[in-house]
Design a protein around this motif. Structure first.
Motif, short mmCIF file in Angstrom:
data_model
loop_
_atom_site.label_atom_id
_atom_site.label_comp_id
_atom_site.label_asym_id
_atom_site.label_seq_id
_atom_site.Cartn_x
_atom_site.Cartn_y
_atom_site.Cartn_z
N LYS A 70 32.68 119.70 86.29
CA LYS A 70 33.10 119.53 87.69
C LYS A 70 32.17 118.58 88.44
O LYS A 70 32.62 117.68 89.16
N VAL A 71 30.87 118.77 88.27
CA VAL A 71 29.90 117.94 88.99
C VAL A 71 29.95 116.50 88.47
O VAL A 71 29.94 115.55 89.25
N ILE A 80 24.24 117.76 92.75
CA ILE A 80 24.97 118.49 93.79
C ILE A 80 24.42 118.13 95.17
O ILE A 80 25.19 117.88 96.12
N GLU A 81 23.11 118.07 95.30
CA GLU A 81 22.50 117.73 96.59
C GLU A 81 22.88 116.31 97.02
O GLU A 81 23.22 116.07 98.19
N GLU A 82 22.84 115.36 96.08
CA GLU A 82 23.18 113.97 96.41
C GLU A 82 24.65 113.84 96.79
O GLU A 82 25.00 113.10 97.72
N LEU A 83 25.51 114.55 96.08
CA LEU A 83 26.94 114.49 96.39
C LEU A 83 27.24 115.13 97.74
O LEU A 83 28.09 114.63 98.50
N GLU A 84 26.56 116.21 98.07
CA GLU A 84 26.75 116.84 99.38
C GLU A 84 26.36 115.90 100.51
O GLU A 84 27.08 115.78 101.51
N LEU A 85 25.24 115.22 100.34
CA LEU A 85 24.80 114.28 101.37
C LEU A 85 25.79 113.12 101.50
O LEU A 85 26.05 112.64 102.62
N ILE A 87 32.68 120.54 96.36
CA ILE A 87 32.63 119.10 96.06
C ILE A 87 33.80 118.70 95.17
O ILE A 87 34.47 117.69 95.39
N PHE A 88 34.06 119.52 94.15
CA PHE A 88 35.14 119.24 93.20
C PHE A 88 36.50 119.21 93.89
O PHE A 88 37.34 118.35 93.61
N PHE A 123 39.09 116.07 94.03
CA PHE A 123 40.40 116.26 93.40
C PHE A 123 41.26 117.14 94.30
O PHE A 123 41.52 118.31 94.00
N PRO A 124 41.72 116.59 95.43
CA PRO A 124 42.43 117.39 96.44
C PRO A 124 43.77 117.94 95.97
O PRO A 124 44.27 118.91 96.54
#
Length: 319
Positions: A106-107, A127-132, A150-151, A155-156
């Motif tokens: 997923k990440v 995860i931290e970088e994607l959140e930011l 994030i996932f 992938f809406p």
């Protein structure tokens, strides 16, 4: 008299045995048990999980390490014996299924969707970088919830089409060096970076996206000498991380050696990775000319191949 003496000796022996035998039995029952194959597997699996999440193996008791992972991932400790708890963690973080892909899948899929590459950073850092990048701030929720959020953004329309396939040994993968290495420039033990040159697609599914970064190691670098000895560079490209987090071992073999020969790179297969040899210049007008050092410059493209049949979860592109 003789009978009394024998009886006395017998009683003494019985007395000694009554003391020694219980102690011996106690020692037998309380001795440290030997480590079993199952115990070793649990330790190795836990180390693999920690490397995937933190990028390092924690220095603590097994129980404390497992509890820390459980609390960071789901917010509480899980029931069951230690072996079963480690297996649950591995299934959730590393293994996964097409119906329920792993945290790694997923990440990595989210990172590829947003950044067009997969880095070799620990999952917690990703995860931290994607959140930011997506939300502009870090969440205080557990890692599992943060990854799921994030996932779902990436992938809406819901879970993408995922299938399990096996990549056969010998499958070619083109890579590009991100820094120069050479028999004169490099030292034994140097770490260098390279990346996948193009999307690695097999059976119509994306296994490793283009620009995914990996690290190799210079095992041996030997400079050319004045006595015409060729420069020698022995390199191990180790492995590249697939979308699902599986490490795909890459080596130089017959197929990749043949492909590289077309590129004009003299590469010989070796056990660890590959050996690159320069061509000697030889004698010119009676003068002793130094042997030639070998250099692989930044941006050099070479072919490697999958070392073993490797099972992975892959992403099927939407047609």
């Amino acid at each position: 008299m003789f009978l009394k003496k024998r009886l006395s000796i017998l009683l003494t022996i019985i007395f000694i045995l009554s003391i020694v035998l219980p102690q011996f039995a106690l020692a037998q029952t309380t001795q440290t048990p030997q480590t079993t194959v199952s115990d070793i597997a649990v330790i190795e699996d836990l180390a693999q999980i920690e490397m995937r999440i933190y990028g390092e193996v924690k220095d603590d008791s097994l129980l404390n390490r497992v509890e820390l992972l459980e609390k960071e991932l789901v917010g509480r400790t899980l029931p069951g014996i230690l072996k079963d708890r480690v297996k649950q963690l591995k299934d959730f973080i590393v293994t996964g299924t097409p119906e329920e892909p792993s945290l790694s899948f997923k990440v990595n899929s989210a990172q590829w969707t947003l950044q067009d590459k997969i880095t070799d950073d620990p999952l917690k850092v990703k995860i931290e970088e994607l959140e930011l990048t997506i939300f502009g701030e870090l969440s205080e929720e557990v890692l599992a919830m943060r990854a799921e959020r994030i996932f779902s953004v990436c992938f809406p329309e819901g879970k993408p089409n995922i299938q399990e396939i096996t990549i056969p040994a010998g499958t070619l993968i083109p890579v590009v060096l991100l820094e120069s290495i050479g028999s004169k420039k490099s030292d034994d033990g140097d770490i260098f970076e390279y990346q996948i040159a193009e999307d690695f697609v097999y059976a119509g599914s994306i296994i490793v996206p283009k620009n995914t970064i990996a690290r190799g190691e210079v095992l041996k670098a030997k400079k050319a000498s004045i006595l015409l000895k060729k420069g020698k560079l022995e390199v191990d490209f180790k492995s590249i991380e697939a979308l699902d987090g599986t490490n795909i071992r890459l080596v130089m073999g017959e197929a990749s050696e043949e492909e590289n020969s077309r590129l004009g790179i003299a590469i010989g297969a070796s056990i660890a990775g590959l050996i690159i040899l320069s061509n000697p210049i030889g004698l010119v007008a009676g003068a002793l000319i130094p042997g030639k050092n070998v250099t692989l410059k930044e941006g050099t493209k070479i072919y490697l191949e999958v070392a073993n049949d490797t099972k992975v979860l892959s992403l099927v592109p939407v047609s």
